[in-house]
Every structure is written in structure tokens, then in C-alpha cells.
Motif scaffolding. Structure first.
Motif, PDB file in Angstrom:
ATOM      1  N   HIS A 182       6.357   8.981   0.080  1.00 31.05           N
ATOM      2  CA  HIS A 182       6.063   9.174   1.499  1.00 31.05           C
ATOM      3  C   HIS A 182       6.986   8.318   2.356  1.00 31.05           C
ATOM      4  O   HIS A 182       7.345   7.202   1.992  1.00 31.05           O
TER       5      HIS A 182
ATOM      6  N   ASP B 152       5.590   5.813  -2.758  1.00 34.42           N
ATOM      7  CA  ASP B 152       4.897   6.930  -3.403  1.00 34.42           C
ATOM      8  C   ASP B 152       5.409   8.280  -2.891  1.00 34.42           C
ATOM      9  O   ASP B 152       4.656   9.240  -2.777  1.00 34.42           O
TER      10      ASP B 152
ATOM     11  N   ARG C 162      -4.235   3.881  -5.076  1.00 40.27           N
ATOM     12  CA  ARG C 162      -2.897   4.446  -5.278  1.00 40.27           C
ATOM     13  C   ARG C 162      -1.828   3.516  -4.713  1.00 40.27           C
ATOM     14  O   ARG C 162      -0.750   3.346  -5.299  1.00 40.27           O
ATOM     15  N   LEU C 163      -2.124   2.900  -3.585  1.00 39.90           N
ATOM     16  CA  LEU C 163      -1.187   1.981  -2.950  1.00 39.90           C
ATOM     17  C   LEU C 163      -0.775   0.862  -3.893  1.00 39.90           C
ATOM     18  O   LEU C 163       0.390   0.477  -3.965  1.00 39.90           O
TER      19      LEU C 163
ATOM     20  N   ILE D 292      -3.041   6.613   2.607  1.00 36.17           N
ATOM     21  CA  ILE D 292      -3.084   6.553   1.152  1.00 36.17           C
ATOM     22  C   ILE D 292      -4.324   5.780   0.719  1.00 36.17           C
ATOM     23  O   ILE D 292      -4.793   4.873   1.425  1.00 36.17           O
TER      24      ILE D 292
END
Length: 204
Positions: A106, A104, A116-117, A112
Motif C-alpha cells: 500500500h 504491505d 497485519r501491520l 490496516i
């Protein structure tokens, strides 16, 4: 003036390389070659590590494409009486273009949301270059820690859509506070196998 006494400059025009003379493996590197009191068409460059080709419009400019890591020798040459004479050389360190593992967008350690993960996945991309370039991941290890205990650990030897789907399924069991660690991330870099830094994720 004797060629051996002339001032010879080899420039790789990149601000990031100002403190060190190096070039990137697997890509075309711009090189500018200058010799004091000599026109650029009176000499030519050769290398022992890859290819180096003169620009058809500007004889002072070359494209240097290394094909291996190490130290490349770039030599300055002239043709005198039918013989090729080397009159100078420069050493160039060959490095990998900076790629790094990311999720993402990062890298390294980050936090997170679980939702989203599960919508993103591991990739290796060009770091801080502005390039939208990704390399193939060959294998990696994945583990999940909960309260310092390893509750999940698996080594992946293939990385494809089926692998991504399996990881999403497995990570759907994670909880807030879990630590997800991607390690031993190996990727293909122009036929060479390189290792990226770990990615460590704290699930919020």
C-alpha cells in the motif's frame, strides 16, 4: 539532399512516454534513430549525459544510459573526409524511474489491521512497472498520533533488520484509531538521494 534539411526522428518506444520525450536515469533506455533517406549505418549517435551504444544487430537501435538528471543532448553525427560532423541533435529530459514508499503493498494513505501491520515493514519499490525492484532506504521519520496528539516520534538514520525489529516492538503499543505516519523518507537512487511520498496508516 543536404543532411541539415533531412527529417530526423528519435524514438523512445514506451507507451508511457508518448506525450513527452524523456529517459530514465540509471537504466538502459531503448532508442531508435532514423534519418530520412539515410541508412542507419551511415550515421551514429553521441550524448553528453551518460553513454549511448548501438545495437550490434540493428544499427537503427541504441541503448541510452543517462548518468545524471537534467536535459541530455543526443547528437546525430557523420564522418566526412575524416572529420566527425554533427548534423542534428535532440533534447531528452532525464527522470528517475518511478519508485515509491510502501507498506504491505500500500502507498499513500490506507487502513490496516494491527496484526497485519506488525508483520510487514517499510520499503521503496518500483511503482506500477511489473518489476520486483527495491531500493535502499537511507533514513526517515516515524510518528504515531492518537486523538490528534503525537504520542510517539522518532527519526531513523539507519534502516536495517534491527530498525525493523525496533519499529515492530514500538508499534505493538498502538491501538485501533491511531494514525501512523512515515515521512521524510529518503532513499538511494543510483547514488542520488531522493525523497518518497509519505505513508500514512490508520490502524483498524
Amino acid at each position: 539532399m543536404c543532411a541539415y534539411a533531412q527529417k530526423v526522428n528519435l524514438l523512445i518506444p514506451d507507451k508511457a512516454r508518448a506525450q513527452e520525450s524523456f529517459a530514465y536515469l540509471g537504466v538502459d533506455n531503448d532508442v531508435i534513430a532514423l534519418v530520412e533517406n539515410e541508412s542507419c549505418d551511415s550515421f551514429f549517435l553521441k550524448t553528453d549525459l551518460g553513454t549511448i551504444q548501438r545495437d550490434s544487430l540493428d544499427y537503427c537501435k541504441y541503448l541510452f544510459r543517462p548518468n545524471d538528471f537534467g536535459i541530455a543532448t543526443i547528437s546525430y553525427n557523420k564522418v566526412l573526409n575524416g572529420d566527425t560532423i554533427k548534423f542534428a541533435e535532440r533534447k531528452i529530459h532525464i527522470k528517475a524511474w518511478p519508485f515509491i514508499a510502501s507498506i504491505d503493498g500500500h502507498t499513500g494513505y490506507f487502513e490496516i489491521e494491527k496484526s497485519r501491520l506488525l508483520q510487514t515493514h517499510l520499503m521503496v519499490y518500483a511503482l506500477n512497472t511489473g518489476l520486483n525492484a527495491h531500493l535502499k532506504i537511507k533514513r526517515f521519520s516515524l510518528q504515531v498520533k492518537r486523538c490528534a496528539n503525537v504520542i510517539y516520534k522518532k527519526d531513523f538514520e539507519v534502516y536495517d533488520q534491527a530498525t525493523v525489529d525496533l519499529i515492530v516492538k514500538d508499534l505493538s503499543e498502538t491501538r485501533s484509531g491511531d494514525l501512523i505516519i512515515y515521512s521524510n523518507i529518503m532513499y538511494d537512487y543510483f547514488g542520488f538521494e531522493l525523497q518518497s511520498e509519505n505513508v500514512v496508516i490508520y490502524v483498524k
